[in-house]
Design an enzyme around this catalytic site. Structure first.
Site, PDB file in Angstrom:
ATOM      1  N   GLU A  37       0.847  -1.200   0.000  1.00 42.95           N
ATOM      2  CA  GLU A  37       0.000   0.000   0.000  1.00 42.95           C
ATOM      3  C   GLU A  37       0.882   1.249   0.000  1.00 42.95           C
ATOM      4  O   GLU A  37       1.661   1.459   0.916  1.00 42.95           O
ATOM      5  CB  GLU A  37      -0.915   0.013   1.230  1.00 42.95           C
ATOM      6  CG  GLU A  37      -1.702   1.290   1.425  1.00 42.95           C
ATOM      7  CD  GLU A  37      -2.524   1.690   0.213  1.00 42.95           C
ATOM      8  OE1 GLU A  37      -2.336   2.819  -0.289  1.00 42.95           O
ATOM      9  OE2 GLU A  37      -3.350   0.876  -0.252  1.00 42.95           O
ATOM     10  N   GLN A  45     -14.493   6.439   3.334  1.00 40.73           N
ATOM     11  CA  GLN A  45     -15.126   7.122   2.213  1.00 40.73           C
ATOM     12  C   GLN A  45     -16.649   7.264   2.315  1.00 40.73           C
ATOM     13  O   GLN A  45     -17.207   8.227   1.781  1.00 40.73           O
ATOM     14  CB  GLN A  45     -14.755   6.423   0.904  1.00 40.73           C
ATOM     15  CG  GLN A  45     -13.265   6.471   0.613  1.00 40.73           C
ATOM     16  CD  GLN A  45     -12.899   5.788  -0.693  1.00 40.73           C
ATOM     17  OE1 GLN A  45     -13.618   5.868  -1.680  1.00 40.73           O
ATOM     18  NE2 GLN A  45     -11.763   5.102  -0.690  1.00 40.73           N
ATOM     19  N   CYS A 163     -20.280   2.422  -4.143  1.00 39.26           N
ATOM     20  CA  CYS A 163     -21.421   3.058  -3.492  1.00 39.26           C
ATOM     21  C   CYS A 163     -22.373   3.661  -4.514  1.00 39.26           C
ATOM     22  O   CYS A 163     -22.434   4.871  -4.715  1.00 39.26           O
ATOM     23  CB  CYS A 163     -20.974   4.128  -2.506  1.00 39.26           C
ATOM     24  SG  CYS A 163     -22.342   4.674  -1.465  1.00 39.26           S
ATOM     25  N   ASP A 303     -13.848  -3.636  -4.188  1.00 41.66           N
ATOM     26  CA  ASP A 303     -14.281  -3.000  -5.429  1.00 41.66           C
ATOM     27  C   ASP A 303     -13.634  -3.570  -6.688  1.00 41.66           C
ATOM     28  O   ASP A 303     -14.196  -3.467  -7.780  1.00 41.66           O
ATOM     29  CB  ASP A 303     -14.009  -1.487  -5.368  1.00 41.66           C
ATOM     30  CG  ASP A 303     -14.811  -0.804  -4.271  1.00 41.66           C
ATOM     31  OD1 ASP A 303     -15.759  -1.428  -3.755  1.00 41.66           O
ATOM     32  OD2 ASP A 303     -14.485   0.344  -3.928  1.00 41.66           O
ATOM     33  N   LYS A 311     -20.790  -2.440  -4.859  1.00 40.51           N
ATOM     34  CA  LYS A 311     -19.431  -2.227  -4.358  1.00 40.51           C
ATOM     35  C   LYS A 311     -19.478  -1.311  -3.128  1.00 40.51           C
ATOM     36  O   LYS A 311     -19.372  -0.084  -3.239  1.00 40.51           O
ATOM     37  CB  LYS A 311     -18.553  -1.658  -5.468  1.00 40.51           C
ATOM     38  CG  LYS A 311     -18.376  -2.643  -6.635  1.00 40.51           C
ATOM     39  CD  LYS A 311     -17.481  -2.090  -7.715  1.00 40.51           C
ATOM     40  CE  LYS A 311     -17.339  -3.066  -8.888  1.00 40.51           C
ATOM     41  NZ  LYS A 311     -16.652  -4.318  -8.547  1.00 40.51           N
ATOM     42  N   CYS A 346     -26.744  -0.555   1.224  1.00 41.36           N
ATOM     43  CA  CYS A 346     -26.674   0.759   0.587  1.00 41.36           C
ATOM     44  C   CYS A 346     -27.446   1.754   1.452  1.00 41.36           C
ATOM     45  O   CYS A 346     -28.671   1.834   1.361  1.00 41.36           O
ATOM     46  CB  CYS A 346     -27.273   0.680  -0.814  1.00 41.36           C
ATOM     47  SG  CYS A 346     -26.985   2.158  -1.797  1.00 41.36           S
TER      48      CYS A 346
END
Length: 403
Positions: A37, A45, A163, A303, A311, A346
């Protein structure tokens, strides 16, 4: 040529998926888990929607990557540029190559700003913003707050995005703010979506249609914005059915970019593109086991995987235990026991005080976590869950392998 450093489990990506899987593996006493990373920062997010709607600050969503890196994991602070699953190796931007027994691919999703003509050039200015970037979410709020009249356009692209509710949520938050300010009647609001309805589950779509009607939003289904002319402040919207174009003016525009797998995945043998499949190039996995369809020691979640779930971070929370269980099976030569049913959540914020929590599986069957509340309608307790409960769950439990 030197032999690459090899790890038992090598994880690409230190986002939600990578950290969660690493934490779960380490809790099961795996001793050689490495995470590749490059970023110094880690972001929650899902809260960026509330930042863009004036209900949260950007600072709340950001922490140092080192603070979420699980104790015991090896942090390789670099970016992946290529993967060779036939040789069981991964190459990084600094030229270093790493080997693995099992590879977990979780680099997240790529935001393709350039696929909408004119978008990249106007982001963050002249009323154009997007909650899909940390630095732009506060700009979204500035533009919404400063708008007292005119036309507002909110867009959603075709194809999978992270999203998928976010493009409509910011429209509702904006309208709620404008109503509280007494200016909503002075603003012509348009919501452009590529889907036949605002949501894929009819009962939920019915209730969201009521929200849209209540705010006076003009909903354009089966359409997407293909180009933005910032000089004249106009967007060109195209019907996906017949190609008919419509021009809309805007004073404020919230644009969501097309999204795809990172380019290095698209060009790798791991990609659906490699076998003539989806051009978005996601990692080609079995949607239940999360195992690669051609490379048994490779898994993907989050994702970048090809599984057809929404996702969302909630999907990752259910995928991660399956991946960890199946990694153990591969390392021990056993059949894979873990199966993911496509669960996704969601959370659709419909105002500054209400939220609809859509939870469902691959078959779009509702999977409510709180059956006492009608799962197809907005509720105040869900909003409190979004603002306070889910971030606490994320930082304190999920990233530590406890939820």
């Amino acid at each position: 040529m030197s032999t690459p450093v090899k790890h038992e489990v090598l994880i690409i990506g230190g986002g939600t998926a990578g950290i969660t899987v690493a934490a779960r593996l380490l809790r099961k006493h795996y001793r050689d888990v490495a995470i590749i990373e490059p970023s110094d920062k880690h972001y929650y997010q899902p809260l960026w929607t509330l930042v863009g709607g004036g209900q949260a600050t950007a600072a709340e969503t950001e922490r140092a990557e080192g603070s979420v890196m699980p104790r015991g994991a090896t942090w390789i602070k670099s970016a992946v540029t290529a993967v060779d699953p036939d040789a069981n190796t991964v190459r990084c931007a600094d030229g270093t190559t790493y080997g693995y027994d099992v590879l977990v691919v979780a680099p997240g999703i790529q935001l393709d700003w350039d696929r909408t003509e004119g978008l990249a050039d106007t982001l963050g200015r002249d009323g154009v913003s997007s909650n899909y970037r940390f630095d732009l979410a506060p700009r979204t709020w500035e533009f919404i707050r400063d708008t007292k009249s005119g036309t507002a356009v909110f867009t959603m692209p075709s194809g999978p995005i992270k999203c998928a509710g976010a493009p409509q949520k910011i429209a509702y938050l904006a309208c709620d703010h404008w109503r509280r300010q007494g200016v909503l009647d002075n603003i012509d609001v348009h919501l452009v979506v590529p889907t036949p309805r605002i949501f894929g589950i009819p009962a939920i779509a019915d209730n969201l249609d009521k929200v849209i009607a209540d705010y006076g939003i003009t909903l354009h289904t089966g359409s997407e914005v293909r180009s933005i002319d910032s000089a004249s402040r106009k967007v060109t919207m195209t019907s996906l059915a017949d190609g008919v174009e419509t021009v809309l003016p805007y004073d404020v525009l919230h644009a969501v970019p097309h999204q795809s797998a990172p380019d290095w995945i698209k060009s790798s043998p791991l990609s659906t593109s490699h076998v003539g499949g989806d051009a978005n190039g996601y990692v080609d996995i079995d949607k239940h086991t999360m195992q690669h369809v051609r490379y048994p020691n490779v898994f993907a979640l989050g994702d970048a995987g090809s599984s057809p779930n929404s996702k969302t971070g909630a999907a990752i929370r259910k995928q991660a235990p399956v991946v960890v269980e199946n990694i153990a099976a591969v390392l021990n030569g056993r059949p894979l026991p873990g199966a993911y049913d496509g669960y996704a959540s969601c959370p659709i914020v419909t105002s500054s005080h209400d939220m609809l929590l859509a939870e469902f599986d691959y078959d779009f069957a509702l999977k409510p976590s709180f059956p006492l509340l009608d799962p197809v309608k907005p509720h105040r307790p869900y909003w409190l869950l979004k603002k306070y409960g889910l971030p606490a769950l994320y930082w304190n439990l999920m990233l530590k392998g406890l939820a």
